[in-house]
Scaffold this active site. Structure first.
Site, mmCIF file in Angstrom:
data_model
loop_
_atom_site.group_PDB
_atom_site.id
_atom_site.type_symbol
_atom_site.label_atom_id
_atom_site.label_comp_id
_atom_site.label_asym_id
_atom_site.label_seq_id
_atom_site.Cartn_x
_atom_site.Cartn_y
_atom_site.Cartn_z
ATOM 1 N N TYR A 168 0.836 -1.196 0.000
ATOM 2 C CA TYR A 168 0.000 0.000 0.000
ATOM 3 C C TYR A 168 0.875 1.252 0.000
ATOM 4 O O TYR A 168 1.614 1.507 0.959
ATOM 5 C CB TYR A 168 -0.938 0.028 1.209
ATOM 6 C CG TYR A 168 -2.011 -1.043 1.229
ATOM 7 C CD1 TYR A 168 -2.279 -1.832 0.104
ATOM 8 C CD2 TYR A 168 -2.769 -1.275 2.370
ATOM 9 C CE1 TYR A 168 -3.254 -2.813 0.116
ATOM 10 C CE2 TYR A 168 -3.760 -2.250 2.393
ATOM 11 C CZ TYR A 168 -3.990 -3.019 1.272
ATOM 12 O OH TYR A 168 -4.968 -3.989 1.303
ATOM 13 N N SER A 187 -13.458 -4.653 0.178
ATOM 14 C CA SER A 187 -14.385 -4.014 -0.755
ATOM 15 C C SER A 187 -15.837 -4.358 -0.425
ATOM 16 O O SER A 187 -16.611 -4.785 -1.296
ATOM 17 C CB SER A 187 -14.072 -4.417 -2.204
ATOM 18 O OG SER A 187 -14.736 -3.568 -3.128
ATOM 19 N N PRO A 188 -16.269 -4.162 0.825
ATOM 20 C CA PRO A 188 -17.631 -4.537 1.220
ATOM 21 C C PRO A 188 -18.714 -3.689 0.580
ATOM 22 O O PRO A 188 -19.883 -4.070 0.580
ATOM 23 C CB PRO A 188 -17.607 -4.354 2.738
ATOM 24 C CG PRO A 188 -16.589 -3.291 2.964
ATOM 25 C CD PRO A 188 -15.521 -3.571 1.948
ATOM 26 N N GLY A 233 -16.586 -1.159 -4.129
ATOM 27 C CA GLY A 233 -15.932 0.008 -4.718
ATOM 28 C C GLY A 233 -16.806 1.248 -4.725
ATOM 29 O O GLY A 233 -16.616 2.141 -5.552
ATOM 30 N N LEU A 257 -22.377 0.239 -3.652
ATOM 31 C CA LEU A 257 -23.443 -0.014 -2.688
ATOM 32 C C LEU A 257 -23.729 1.171 -1.775
ATOM 33 O O LEU A 257 -24.639 1.124 -0.961
ATOM 34 C CB LEU A 257 -23.105 -1.252 -1.849
ATOM 35 C CG LEU A 257 -23.090 -2.562 -2.645
ATOM 36 C CD1 LEU A 257 -22.477 -3.694 -1.824
ATOM 37 C CD2 LEU A 257 -24.497 -2.937 -3.100
ATOM 38 N N LYS A 268 -24.305 6.105 -4.463
ATOM 39 C CA LYS A 268 -23.921 7.393 -5.052
ATOM 40 C C LYS A 268 -23.904 7.387 -6.572
ATOM 41 O O LYS A 268 -23.762 8.444 -7.194
ATOM 42 C CB LYS A 268 -22.564 7.831 -4.507
ATOM 43 C CG LYS A 268 -21.396 6.904 -4.840
ATOM 44 C CD LYS A 268 -20.146 7.380 -4.120
ATOM 45 C CE LYS A 268 -18.979 6.420 -4.287
ATOM 46 N NZ LYS A 268 -17.811 6.855 -3.507
#
Length: 343
Positions: free
Chosen positions: A53, A207-208, A211, A214, A217
């Protein structure tokens, strides 16, 4: 905040984990520290990162925060990962003893800790014998450099093989698996979830929110713009706009989430996270946030109680649609039998 044991270990972690892939990339150090502060104030104790990361910067940011918070440092459970390239050479990646030894020491240094609580293999390595990887991890546990180990992005057979190879050698066993999992991505329920349940492995879904899909938006047939991940890059990997927008089930899921959210006066994100946290084998859902506001909204999922009917509505709307065999109705029927017998 709800708390659960870390997979099949006795260590206790918050049922929401803070994912820090944004640290050093989408969130600068000051913002990242505010996100950490907010997470801990809400009762969060589980922080997940990886050496890859921001090329180590995420770990450095967390390490700096830990150094400034000696009291909180004693309560935080730190998870990191290794496997992906940290250099240009042929041995600067993988799950070999050589690479993992260097990667682990580098992560310990950046985090400023003597032991990493959960060390995760970021992906399968087809070139390295699994005995080599598991032998290294067992040695790291024995030497006190890591507390536990787990995997990320493994298939069901890979997880099962690792569990049984470790058992055959009398080595420390894995405790967790970190897969992609959400209302939009449920294919792991065919093989990975049953394998995890069989081995009592805890799942740490990444990634619940699919992305950001859900969160509600995005609008149907209106390409996203502005300061969102898809607005900045509509072709972004597995989350790409065009493919998901074209799938009717995407919008059926989003509509089901929104209707339940409206009924509770909650956000769509909170509903999606609450559903996922209630799924079998899930230890902690990994929250990714680039702002304090995003994190605060996601944390609200802890207080949201969905009814059995609401959970079933979401489950039905998002059900995977496989062919009849081996994962459809025909295959499932063959894997079960009636207790009373009969044709």
């Amino acid at each position: 905040m709800e708390y659960r044991t870390l997979g099949n270990s006795g260590t206790v972690v918050s049922a929401q984990a803070l994912g820090t892939m944004t640290f050093g990339a989408e969130a600068d150090e000051a913002t990242s520290h505010l996100i950490l502060d907010t997470f801990l104030e809400a009762g969060g104790t589980f922080v997940d990162t990886a050496d890859v990361y921001s090329s180590g910067i995420s770990e450095q940011i967390i390490g700096n925060w830990l150094g400034e918070h000696p009291t909180e440092r004693e309560q935080v459970v730190i998870a990191t990962k290794a496997r992906f390239p940290m250099g240009e050479g042929p041995n600067d990646l993988g799950l070999t003893r050589r690479h993992l030894a260097r990667a682990l020491d580098a992560s310990l240094g950046r985090l400023g800790v003597e032991q990493i609580d959960l060390y995760q293999m970021h992906a399968w390595d087809a070139l390295t014998p699994i005995e080599e990887t598991l032998g290294f991890l067992n040695d790291a546990v024995t030497r006190g450099k890591i507390g536990y180990y787990g995997f990320s992005n493994y298939l069901g057979w890979q997880l099962t093989k690792a569990v049984h190879v470790a058992k055959a050698h009398g080595w420390a066993a894995p405790v967790t698996l970190q897969p992609q999992y959400s209302l939009l991505v449920r294919d792991i329920e065919h093989e990975v979830v049953p394998a995890a349940l069989d081995a009592k492995i805890g799942l740490l879904p990444w990634s619940p929110l699919g992305g950001g899909w859900l969160s509600g938006k995005y609008l149907r047939d209106q390409a996203p713009t502005g300061a969102t991940r898809l607005g900045e890059n509509p072709q972004r990997g597995m989350e790409a706009w065009e493919k998901r927008n074209a799938q009717e089930q995407t919008w059926a899921i989003i509509d089901a989430v929104k209707s339940i959210a409206d009924a509770h006066g909650a956000s769509s994100s909170q509903v999606a996270l609450a559903w996922l946290g209630a799924q079998p084998a899930v230890t902690a859902v990994i929250l990714g946030a680039r702002t304090v506001e995003q994190l605060t909204d996601n944390l609200g999922a802890v207080d949201l109680e969905l009814s059995a009917d609401e959970i079933q509505k979401l489950t039905d709307a998002s059900a995977p649609q496989p062919d009849d065999y081996p994962y459809g109705t025909g295959g499932v029927q063959q894997r079960n039998r009636k207790l009373e017998g009969g044709r």
